[in-house]
Motif scaffolding. Structure first.
Motif, PDB file in Angstrom:
ATOM      1  N   MET A 157       0.357  -1.505  -0.118  1.00 57.84           N
ATOM      2  CA  MET A 157      -0.218   0.052  -0.272  1.00 57.84           C
ATOM      3  C   MET A 157       0.659   1.783   0.104  1.00 57.84           C
ATOM      4  O   MET A 157       1.660   1.458   0.945  1.00 57.84           O
ATOM      5  CB  MET A 157      -0.740  -0.566   0.941  1.00 57.84           C
ATOM      6  CG  MET A 157      -2.774   0.777   1.305  1.00 57.84           C
ATOM      7  SD  MET A 157      -3.333   0.955   2.837  1.00 57.84           S
ATOM      8  CE  MET A 157      -4.028  -0.920   2.172  1.00 57.84           C
ATOM      9  N   PRO A 158       0.629   2.125  -1.175  1.00 56.57           N
ATOM     10  CA  PRO A 158       1.856   3.743  -1.001  1.00 56.57           C
ATOM     11  C   PRO A 158       1.229   3.887   0.641  1.00 56.57           C
ATOM     12  O   PRO A 158       0.434   4.211   1.039  1.00 56.57           O
ATOM     13  CB  PRO A 158       0.710   4.280  -1.903  1.00 56.57           C
ATOM     14  CG  PRO A 158       0.151   3.407  -2.796  1.00 56.57           C
ATOM     15  CD  PRO A 158       0.172   2.118  -1.606  1.00 56.57           C
ATOM     16  N   PHE A 159       2.479   4.585   0.637  1.00 62.69           N
ATOM     17  CA  PHE A 159       2.742   5.212   2.144  1.00 62.69           C
ATOM     18  C   PHE A 159       3.632   6.503   1.433  1.00 62.69           C
ATOM     19  O   PHE A 159       4.603   6.523   0.835  1.00 62.69           O
ATOM     20  CB  PHE A 159       3.255   4.441   2.722  1.00 62.69           C
ATOM     21  CG  PHE A 159       4.363   5.087   3.576  1.00 62.69           C
ATOM     22  CD1 PHE A 159       2.975   5.024   5.546  1.00 62.69           C
ATOM     23  CD2 PHE A 159       5.286   6.017   4.368  1.00 62.69           C
ATOM     24  CE1 PHE A 159       3.737   5.630   6.114  1.00 62.69           C
ATOM     25  CE2 PHE A 159       4.918   6.332   5.448  1.00 62.69           C
ATOM     26  CZ  PHE A 159       4.675   6.580   7.039  1.00 62.69           C
ATOM     27  N   SER A 160       3.215   8.023   2.104  1.00 60.81           N
ATOM     28  CA  SER A 160       3.802   8.759   2.051  1.00 60.81           C
ATOM     29  C   SER A 160       4.598   9.004   3.705  1.00 60.81           C
ATOM     30  O   SER A 160       3.854   9.406   4.600  1.00 60.81           O
ATOM     31  CB  SER A 160       3.091  10.577   1.997  1.00 60.81           C
ATOM     32  OG  SER A 160       3.644  11.742   1.973  1.00 60.81           O
ATOM     33  N   GLN A 161       5.575   9.685   3.945  1.00 58.83           N
ATOM     34  CA  GLN A 161       6.464   9.799   5.201  1.00 58.83           C
ATOM     35  C   GLN A 161       6.550  11.307   5.909  1.00 58.83           C
ATOM     36  O   GLN A 161       5.787  11.458   6.688  1.00 58.83           O
ATOM     37  CB  GLN A 161       7.945   9.323   5.000  1.00 58.83           C
ATOM     38  CG  GLN A 161       8.952  10.336   6.092  1.00 58.83           C
ATOM     39  CD  GLN A 161       8.648   9.240   7.389  1.00 58.83           C
ATOM     40  OE1 GLN A 161       8.176   8.191   6.993  1.00 58.83           O
ATOM     41  NE2 GLN A 161       8.177   9.838   8.292  1.00 58.83           N
ATOM     42  N   ALA A 162       5.931  12.372   4.391  1.00 64.46           N
ATOM     43  CA  ALA A 162       5.350  13.842   4.236  1.00 64.46           C
ATOM     44  C   ALA A 162       4.342  13.858   5.082  1.00 64.46           C
ATOM     45  O   ALA A 162       4.133  14.629   6.348  1.00 64.46           O
ATOM     46  CB  ALA A 162       5.585  14.405   3.305  1.00 64.46           C
ATOM     47  N   CYS A 163       3.006  13.284   4.900  1.00 71.87           N
ATOM     48  CA  CYS A 163       1.848  12.333   5.479  1.00 71.87           C
ATOM     49  C   CYS A 163       1.914  12.727   6.669  1.00 71.87           C
ATOM     50  O   CYS A 163       1.248  12.885   7.731  1.00 71.87           O
ATOM     51  CB  CYS A 163       1.321  11.688   5.079  1.00 71.87           C
ATOM     52  SG  CYS A 163       0.442  12.712   3.199  1.00 71.87           S
ATOM     53  N   GLU A 164       3.102  11.278   7.447  1.00 72.18           N
ATOM     54  CA  GLU A 164       2.889  10.729   8.334  1.00 72.18           C
ATOM     55  C   GLU A 164       3.530  12.706   9.150  1.00 72.18           C
ATOM     56  O   GLU A 164       3.051  12.499  10.657  1.00 72.18           O
ATOM     57  CB  GLU A 164       3.919   9.854   8.398  1.00 72.18           C
ATOM     58  CG  GLU A 164       3.416   8.961   9.386  1.00 72.18           C
ATOM     59  CD  GLU A 164       2.541   8.467   9.919  1.00 72.18           C
ATOM     60  OE1 GLU A 164       2.166   7.790  11.130  1.00 72.18           O
ATOM     61  OE2 GLU A 164       1.807   8.065   8.475  1.00 72.18           O
ATOM     62  N   ASN A 165       4.427  13.238   8.874  1.00 74.25           N
ATOM     63  CA  ASN A 165       5.200  14.060   9.332  1.00 74.25           C
ATOM     64  C   ASN A 165       4.248  15.455   9.896  1.00 74.25           C
ATOM     65  O   ASN A 165       4.573  15.627  10.947  1.00 74.25           O
ATOM     66  CB  ASN A 165       6.103  14.332   8.438  1.00 74.25           C
ATOM     67  CG  ASN A 165       7.630  13.462   8.442  1.00 74.25           C
ATOM     68  OD1 ASN A 165       7.917  12.089   9.315  1.00 74.25           O
ATOM     69  ND2 ASN A 165       8.634  13.575   7.256  1.00 74.25           N
TER      70      ASN A 165
ATOM     71  N   THR B 145      -2.438   8.413  -0.504  1.00 72.25           N
ATOM     72  CA  THR B 145      -2.562   7.929   0.179  1.00 72.25           C
ATOM     73  C   THR B 145      -3.813   7.561   1.066  1.00 72.25           C
ATOM     74  O   THR B 145      -3.242   6.118   1.537  1.00 72.25           O
ATOM     75  CB  THR B 145      -0.961   7.359   1.124  1.00 72.25           C
ATOM     76  OG1 THR B 145      -1.300   8.691   1.459  1.00 72.25           O
ATOM     77  CG2 THR B 145       0.388   7.839  -0.041  1.00 72.25           C
ATOM     78  N   GLY B 146      -4.144   8.290   0.951  1.00 71.52           N
ATOM     79  CA  GLY B 146      -5.112   8.003   2.166  1.00 71.52           C
ATOM     80  C   GLY B 146      -5.030   8.665   4.190  1.00 71.52           C
ATOM     81  O   GLY B 146      -5.848   8.319   4.712  1.00 71.52           O
ATOM     82  N   GLN B 147      -3.536   8.376   4.641  1.00 65.30           N
ATOM     83  CA  GLN B 147      -2.518   8.795   5.854  1.00 65.30           C
ATOM     84  C   GLN B 147      -3.558   9.890   6.242  1.00 65.30           C
ATOM     85  O   GLN B 147      -3.990   9.905   7.384  1.00 65.30           O
ATOM     86  CB  GLN B 147      -1.914   8.850   5.502  1.00 65.30           C
ATOM     87  CG  GLN B 147      -0.532   7.551   4.859  1.00 65.30           C
ATOM     88  CD  GLN B 147       1.220   8.034   4.793  1.00 65.30           C
ATOM     89  OE1 GLN B 147       0.544   8.117   3.849  1.00 65.30           O
ATOM     90  NE2 GLN B 147       1.068   8.147   5.288  1.00 65.30           N
TER      91      GLN B 147
END
Length: 198
Positions: free
Chosen positions: A1-9, A35-37
């Motif tokens: 599943m696609p993941f964005s570290q920027a979104c997490e940050n 990504t939906g994060q």
């Protein structure tokens, strides 16, 4: 599943502001959910509203997989939305009084940014709040060396993309009856612009 570290940050600093911006909102449309994060995090932490994710059709499979896996009762399945085409108004509640978009305007061409504002102008209620996150220029100048390098990288990938001048964005928003309420400093040389229809 696609993941964005920027979104997490950035999800927690953004959420802290959205709690105020959307405190009286009922339904928020997110443009460019990716990504939906952000979608799953904000919906879970803003239980008083309904969160509607959206993105271009090519992103929907992975986006809806995340929503189904970790979504909240107030998070609706994402639908396809291309800002340059007719927005699926029939799928958007007449009570749509909020719009959120993160890191999208610098990916779009100028024509797409104009279409973005024209579309939200038609979709939003008369008491709507809008929150737009990302980097912006001021008086045609970059706010940091890292943003200047980022803009160069964007244009190498797509000559029509690039960090937008905040003055132009404000003018487009005003054309849809939106007034800038706050320009909030965020981590990593980004901003959160809060517009509202008073």
């Amino acid at each position: 599943m696609p993941f964005s570290q920027a979104c997490e940050n950035n999800k927690e600093p953004i959420l802290a502001e959205l709690k105020y911006i959307f405190s009286d909102s009922q339904q928020v449309l997110e443009i460019g959910s990716g990504t939906g994060q952000h979608s799953v995090h904000f919906a879970a932490n803003l239980p008083h509203l309904t969160w509607q994710a959206s993105d271009q059709n090519s992103y929907l499979t992975h986006l809806n997989a995340r929503i189904e896996l970790v979504g909240s009762p107030n998070l609706l399945p994402a639908f396809g939305l291309d800002v340059t085409l007719d927005w699926p108004i029939s799928m958007i509640s007449p009570k749509l009084d909020g719009l959120f978009s993160a890191n999208t305007l610098h990916i779009m061409s100028k024509a797409m940014v104009e279409a973005f504002f024209n579309g939200l102008g038609q979709a939003l209620s008369t008491t709507a709040n809008v929150a737009i996150y990302g980097p912006f220029n001021y008086q045609g100048k970059f706010s940091s060396e890292s943003n200047a390098s980022f803009d160069q990288w964007l244009k190498q990938n797509n000559p029509e993309s690039g960090i937008r001048d905040i003055e132009w964005v404000i003018t487009l928003a005003q054309g849809q009856g939106l007034t800038l309420q706050s320009d909030i400093e965020m981590p990593a040389n980004n901003r959160l612009l809060h517009f509202s229809r008073c």
